[in-house]
Design a protein around this motif. Structure first.
Motif, PDB file in Angstrom:
ATOM      1  N   VAL A  49       8.873   8.034   3.990  1.00  0.00           N
ATOM      2  CA  VAL A  49       9.099   8.892   3.071  1.00  0.00           C
ATOM      3  C   VAL A  49       7.456   8.846   2.072  1.00  0.00           C
ATOM      4  O   VAL A  49       6.961   9.678   1.783  1.00  0.00           O
ATOM      5  CB  VAL A  49       9.385   8.657   1.549  1.00  0.00           C
ATOM      6  CG1 VAL A  49      11.318   9.310   2.332  1.00  0.00           C
ATOM      7  CG2 VAL A  49      10.255   7.521   1.196  1.00  0.00           C
ATOM      8  N   ASP A  50       6.556   7.473   2.178  1.00  0.00           N
ATOM      9  CA  ASP A  50       5.464   7.496   1.695  1.00  0.00           C
ATOM     10  C   ASP A  50       4.465   8.133   2.895  1.00  0.00           C
ATOM     11  O   ASP A  50       3.592   7.640   2.284  1.00  0.00           O
ATOM     12  CB  ASP A  50       5.127   5.489   1.547  1.00  0.00           C
ATOM     13  CG  ASP A  50       6.348   5.432   0.948  1.00  0.00           C
ATOM     14  OD1 ASP A  50       6.672   5.701  -0.397  1.00  0.00           O
ATOM     15  OD2 ASP A  50       6.504   4.292   0.658  1.00  0.00           O
ATOM     16  N   GLY A  51       4.433   7.898   3.937  1.00  0.00           N
ATOM     17  CA  GLY A  51       3.551   8.882   4.307  1.00  0.00           C
ATOM     18  C   GLY A  51       2.825   7.429   5.274  1.00  0.00           C
ATOM     19  O   GLY A  51       3.226   6.076   5.454  1.00  0.00           O
ATOM     20  N   LEU A  52       2.367   7.719   6.668  1.00  0.00           N
ATOM     21  CA  LEU A  52       1.304   6.406   7.123  1.00  0.00           C
ATOM     22  C   LEU A  52      -0.414   6.998   6.561  1.00  0.00           C
ATOM     23  O   LEU A  52      -0.371   8.159   6.369  1.00  0.00           O
ATOM     24  CB  LEU A  52       1.232   7.233   8.714  1.00  0.00           C
ATOM     25  CG  LEU A  52       2.466   7.868   8.885  1.00  0.00           C
ATOM     26  CD1 LEU A  52       2.397   7.953  11.036  1.00  0.00           C
ATOM     27  CD2 LEU A  52       3.330   6.509   9.715  1.00  0.00           C
ATOM     28  N   HIS A  53      -0.657   5.244   6.049  1.00  0.00           N
ATOM     29  CA  HIS A  53      -1.438   5.341   5.349  1.00  0.00           C
ATOM     30  C   HIS A  53      -2.706   5.657   7.026  1.00  0.00           C
ATOM     31  O   HIS A  53      -2.689   5.483   8.156  1.00  0.00           O
ATOM     32  CB  HIS A  53      -1.525   3.978   4.890  1.00  0.00           C
ATOM     33  CG  HIS A  53      -3.190   3.103   4.358  1.00  0.00           C
ATOM     34  ND1 HIS A  53      -3.832   3.954   3.378  1.00  0.00           N
ATOM     35  CD2 HIS A  53      -3.922   2.921   5.446  1.00  0.00           C
ATOM     36  CE1 HIS A  53      -4.924   3.286   3.103  1.00  0.00           C
ATOM     37  NE2 HIS A  53      -5.449   2.436   3.816  1.00  0.00           N
TER      38      HIS A  53
ATOM     39  N   ARG B 248     -10.082   7.458  -2.041  1.00  0.00           N
ATOM     40  CA  ARG B 248     -10.046   6.305  -1.000  1.00  0.00           C
ATOM     41  C   ARG B 248      -8.493   5.683  -0.286  1.00  0.00           C
ATOM     42  O   ARG B 248      -8.506   4.882   0.198  1.00  0.00           O
ATOM     43  CB  ARG B 248      -9.752   5.150  -2.290  1.00  0.00           C
ATOM     44  CG  ARG B 248     -11.474   4.626  -2.630  1.00  0.00           C
ATOM     45  CD  ARG B 248     -12.068   3.439  -3.761  1.00  0.00           C
ATOM     46  NE  ARG B 248     -12.577   3.478  -4.484  1.00  0.00           N
ATOM     47  CZ  ARG B 248     -13.681   2.569  -3.901  1.00  0.00           C
ATOM     48  NH1 ARG B 248     -13.073   1.940  -2.710  1.00  0.00           N
ATOM     49  NH2 ARG B 248     -14.329   2.089  -4.429  1.00  0.00           N
ATOM     50  N   MET B 249      -8.017   7.004  -0.279  1.00  0.00           N
ATOM     51  CA  MET B 249      -6.551   6.893   0.254  1.00  0.00           C
ATOM     52  C   MET B 249      -6.273   8.513   1.079  1.00  0.00           C
ATOM     53  O   MET B 249      -6.106   9.781   0.057  1.00  0.00           O
ATOM     54  CB  MET B 249      -5.970   6.438  -1.114  1.00  0.00           C
ATOM     55  CG  MET B 249      -4.362   6.506  -0.451  1.00  0.00           C
ATOM     56  SD  MET B 249      -3.155   5.472  -1.316  1.00  0.00           S
ATOM     57  CE  MET B 249      -2.585   7.310  -1.922  1.00  0.00           C
ATOM     58  N   ALA B 250      -5.274   8.176   1.578  1.00  0.00           N
ATOM     59  CA  ALA B 250      -4.886   9.855   2.637  1.00  0.00           C
ATOM     60  C   ALA B 250      -3.944   8.555   2.968  1.00  0.00           C
ATOM     61  O   ALA B 250      -3.665   7.769   3.185  1.00  0.00           O
ATOM     62  CB  ALA B 250      -5.958   9.940   3.709  1.00  0.00           C
ATOM     63  N   ARG B 251      -3.129   9.951   3.262  1.00  0.00           N
ATOM     64  CA  ARG B 251      -1.623   9.761   3.846  1.00  0.00           C
ATOM     65  C   ARG B 251      -1.439  10.980   4.739  1.00  0.00           C
ATOM     66  O   ARG B 251      -2.011  12.246   4.551  1.00  0.00           O
ATOM     67  CB  ARG B 251      -0.434   9.457   3.120  1.00  0.00           C
ATOM     68  CG  ARG B 251      -0.608   8.291   2.985  1.00  0.00           C
ATOM     69  CD  ARG B 251      -0.156   7.443   2.220  1.00  0.00           C
ATOM     70  NE  ARG B 251       0.142   6.554   1.368  1.00  0.00           N
ATOM     71  CZ  ARG B 251      -0.097   5.129   1.510  1.00  0.00           C
ATOM     72  NH1 ARG B 251       1.375   5.197   3.076  1.00  0.00           N
ATOM     73  NH2 ARG B 251       0.253   3.879   1.071  1.00  0.00           N
ATOM     74  N   ALA B 252      -0.718  10.805   6.388  1.00  0.00           N
ATOM     75  CA  ALA B 252       0.072  11.385   7.288  1.00  0.00           C
ATOM     76  C   ALA B 252       1.716  11.094   6.825  1.00  0.00           C
ATOM     77  O   ALA B 252       1.971  10.641   6.888  1.00  0.00           O
ATOM     78  CB  ALA B 252      -0.397  11.758   8.410  1.00  0.00           C
TER      79      ALA B 252
END
Length: 116
Positions: free
Chosen positions: A25-29, A65-69
């Protein structure tokens, strides 16, 4: 459903690091470009780019500074397919993924010790 490069990427991103299993649920960093013309944009590996193009994942930028897939429904179906293949996502090593997908495997009992 998934290419060899995509399966490898998912194994690397979903393995337990520093004692904490990642949550789906947090996704891939994803890393983010710090400087240059792409500053602030996520660094998308080629394997992940293919998954995004096929609608298996979406990319969200939380900040500069942050992205998620994140997995789409089709992506979760592909991940379930991957988890069903024991050689691709080992149930012991990736038990947290199997559990989140609702595919939790009962732990094996030691020989000669029937369940109580």
């Amino acid at each position: 459903m998934l290419t060899a490069a995509e399966r490898d990427l998912l194994r690397r991103k979903l393995c337990v690091r520093f004692g904490s299993p990642p949550r789906l649920v947090d996704g891939l960093h994803l890393r983010v470009w710090r400087t240059g013309p792409l500053a602030g944009q996520p660094k998308v590996p080629a394997a992940l780019h293919g998954m995004v193009e096929r609608g298996l994942m979406t990319i969200t930028a939380g900040s500069t500074r942050m992205a998620r897939a994140h997995f789409t429904e089709a992506g979760l179906t592909a991940l379930r397919w991957l988890a069903a293949r024991r050689r691709d996502l080992d149930p012991a090593q990736f038990a947290h993924v199997h559990q989140e997908l609702g595919l939790a495997v009962a732990p094996a009992e030691p020989p000669g010790h029937p369940g109580v």
